[in-house]
Design a protein around this motif. Sequence first.
Motif, short mmCIF file in Angstrom:
data_model
loop_
_atom_site.label_atom_id
_atom_site.label_comp_id
_atom_site.label_asym_id
_atom_site.label_seq_id
_atom_site.Cartn_x
_atom_site.Cartn_y
_atom_site.Cartn_z
N UNK A 117 0.83 -1.20 0.00
CA UNK A 117 0.00 0.00 0.00
C UNK A 117 0.87 1.25 0.00
N UNK A 118 1.96 1.22 0.76
CA UNK A 118 2.88 2.36 0.79
C UNK A 118 3.51 2.59 -0.57
N UNK A 119 3.88 1.52 -1.24
CA UNK A 119 4.47 1.64 -2.57
C UNK A 119 3.50 2.30 -3.55
N UNK A 120 2.24 1.91 -3.48
CA UNK A 120 1.23 2.48 -4.38
C UNK A 120 1.02 3.96 -4.08
N UNK A 121 0.90 4.30 -2.80
CA UNK A 121 0.69 5.71 -2.43
C UNK A 121 1.88 6.57 -2.83
N UNK A 122 3.09 6.06 -2.59
CA UNK A 122 4.28 6.84 -2.90
C UNK A 122 4.42 7.08 -4.40
N UNK A 123 4.16 6.06 -5.19
CA UNK A 123 4.25 6.22 -6.65
C UNK A 123 3.19 7.19 -7.16
N UNK A 124 2.01 7.15 -6.56
CA UNK A 124 0.96 8.08 -6.96
C UNK A 124 1.36 9.51 -6.66
N UNK A 125 1.92 9.75 -5.48
CA UNK A 125 2.35 11.10 -5.13
C UNK A 125 3.47 11.59 -6.04
N UNK A 126 4.44 10.72 -6.30
CA UNK A 126 5.56 11.11 -7.15
C UNK A 126 5.12 11.43 -8.57
N UNK A 127 4.10 10.74 -9.04
CA UNK A 127 3.62 10.97 -10.40
C UNK A 127 2.75 12.22 -10.51
N UNK A 128 1.86 12.41 -9.56
CA UNK A 128 0.91 13.52 -9.65
C UNK A 128 1.48 14.86 -9.18
N UNK A 129 2.44 14.82 -8.30
CA UNK A 129 2.93 16.07 -7.71
C UNK A 129 4.42 16.27 -7.98
N UNK A 130 4.88 15.80 -9.12
CA UNK A 130 6.30 15.88 -9.46
C UNK A 130 6.79 17.32 -9.53
N UNK A 131 5.95 18.26 -9.92
CA UNK A 131 6.37 19.65 -10.11
C UNK A 131 6.10 20.54 -8.90
N UNK A 132 5.61 19.94 -7.83
CA UNK A 132 5.31 20.74 -6.64
C UNK A 132 6.59 21.09 -5.89
N UNK A 164 9.22 21.57 -2.63
CA UNK A 164 9.71 20.65 -1.62
C UNK A 164 8.80 20.65 -0.40
N UNK A 165 8.32 21.81 -0.01
CA UNK A 165 7.45 21.92 1.16
C UNK A 165 6.16 21.13 0.95
N UNK A 166 5.58 21.25 -0.22
CA UNK A 166 4.33 20.54 -0.52
C UNK A 166 4.56 19.03 -0.51
N UNK A 167 5.66 18.59 -1.08
CA UNK A 167 5.95 17.15 -1.12
C UNK A 167 6.15 16.58 0.28
N UNK A 168 6.84 17.33 1.13
CA UNK A 168 7.04 16.87 2.51
C UNK A 168 5.70 16.77 3.24
N UNK A 169 4.84 17.74 3.02
CA UNK A 169 3.52 17.72 3.64
C UNK A 169 2.72 16.52 3.16
N UNK A 170 2.78 16.23 1.88
CA UNK A 170 2.07 15.08 1.32
C UNK A 170 2.63 13.77 1.86
N UNK A 171 3.95 13.71 2.00
CA UNK A 171 4.58 12.49 2.52
C UNK A 171 4.11 12.23 3.95
N UNK A 172 4.10 13.27 4.76
CA UNK A 172 3.64 13.09 6.14
C UNK A 172 2.18 12.63 6.20
N UNK A 173 1.37 13.15 5.28
CA UNK A 173 -0.07 12.85 5.31
C UNK A 173 -0.38 11.45 4.78
N UNK A 174 0.36 11.00 3.77
CA UNK A 174 -0.01 9.76 3.08
C UNK A 174 0.93 8.59 3.33
N UNK A 175 2.12 8.83 3.84
CA UNK A 175 3.11 7.75 3.91
C UNK A 175 3.60 7.43 5.31
#
Length: 214
Positions: A88-103, A105-116
């Motif tokens: 499940x973590x692998x799926x969530x991480x790949x989804x975040x990396x694909x959808x938010x690649x251009x965001x 660093x702050x946004x990515x860290x926030x997403x990582x804390x929320x989803x991973x």
Amino acid sequence: MVLLSASICGLRRLLDICEAYVGRHGLTYNAKKSVVMVFEADGKTPKQVPPVFLNGTQLERVYQFKYLGHMLTPDLKDNADIERERRALSIRANMLARRFARCSKYVKITLFRAFCTNFYTCSLWAAYSLKSYGALRVQYNNAFRVLMKLPRFCSASGMFAEARVDCFYATMRKRCGSLVRRLRGGTNSILNMIESRLDCRYVGHCCAISNGKA
């Protein structure tokens, strides 16, 4: 609903009580969605188990079942549930990396804390192999690397410290500490009884994890 019994005879008696209750209230159980699991005792489980019936239908015996999101197995080990969480973590991480690649660093860290970092029922993991636990830790580290576009073999402790994000072990310590705190601060008499037992497997394991001893 779960029925637990030390014997097949006891389980059949519990089912008879349940069937009598639903019969009086105009309800019915779905035998197709009901199963039986036999847990091991001292590493042993009987190969031949007498049939168990619900509404005249024999219930299927299963060797793996997801209950309230947690994967149960007859040996009461948590390797299957850890593997479920790793995938499940692998799926969530790949989804975040694909959808938010251009965001940023702050946004990515926030997403990582929320989803991973929210490992569901991880506080209940008390019997597992180092291999399965290590695989989840590696997946956690790689998820952050992929999301932040970091080198594959960069220092895990360094990247988390720089981003001010909890590493895998810190995340587990917080989850276990939270469980112990809620058990000790709650008012439920059953949970209080479990927490007060010095030989409680889960509380003991959580205390060891939160204290950095496991």
